[in-house]
Design an enzyme around this catalytic site. Structure first.
Site: not given
Ligand code: GRF
Length: 190
Positions: A64, A106, A140, A108, A142
């Protein structure tokens, strides 16, 4: 100077598509200069190709740390000012964060700090919340713990499934991501 953005994806890349389109608008504050993935079959790579944007693939390795170094090097080749994880389903390691920490964001599909991890939408539904949403944050070391940059709420409907709720969240997520990247891009060239 326009802000150079590298986007990392693992899947269909609809968030990426919004960034590609917004970045190609005349007078945009940012430009997507490359798209990276750990999966050669990620549809996001096809989106990059169609938009004429270079892409790179760094397949996951059992080592990794070595994968992390390769991902860092492949990303650095494009001299990004900002890196966006848009549905990139792997956690980066210390080499990547040492190089790009503070400019790696990122998105979420839940209202952090609630429901971090791979199944934010499913976990929110299972908990019976009436409101969920999306969070854009600075990455970060986490899992979904970094500084929150922006959030937007989405109502949960009684008949929602994971798929229907995730789709509605993604509509909001795409817009918010473009907004946050635009704001960070403005700040990066003041
Ligand atoms: C999004 O909801 C993102 O937050 C999550 O995966 C989805 C990605 O969607 N981690 P896409 O591949 O851009 O359609």
């Amino acid at each position: 100077m326009v802000c150079r953005v590298v986007v990392l994806v693992s899947g269909t890349g609809t968030l990426l598509q919004s960034l590609l389109e917004a970045g190609a608008e005349p007078g945009a504050e940012f430009l997507v200069v490359a798209v990276g993935s750990e999966r050669a079959d990620a549809f996001g790579l096809e989106r990059a190709k169609r938009a004429g944007v270079p892409s790179f693939v760094v397949p996951m390795l059992t080592d990794r740390a070595e994968w992390d170094r390769r991902l860092t090097a492949a990303t650095a080749e494009h001299h990004p000012d900002l890196i966006v994880s848009a549905g990139f389903m792997k956690l980066v390691g210390p080499a990547f964060l040492a190089r790009f920490g503070g400019r790696f964001i990122n998105s979420h599909p839940a209202l952090l700090p609630s429901f971090p991890g791979m199944h934010g939408v499913r976990d929110a539904l299972a908990a019976g919340v009436k409101v969920s949403g999306t969070t854009i944050f600075m990455v970060d070391e986490g899992v979904d713990t970094g500084r929150i940059l922006a959030q937007r709420a989405v109502d949960v409907r009684p008949d929602d499934t994971e798929a229907t709720l995730h789709e509605r969240i993604k509509v909001v997520e795409r817009e918010l991501l473009v907004q946050v990247v635009t704001e960070l891009a403005k700040e990066s060239h003041v």
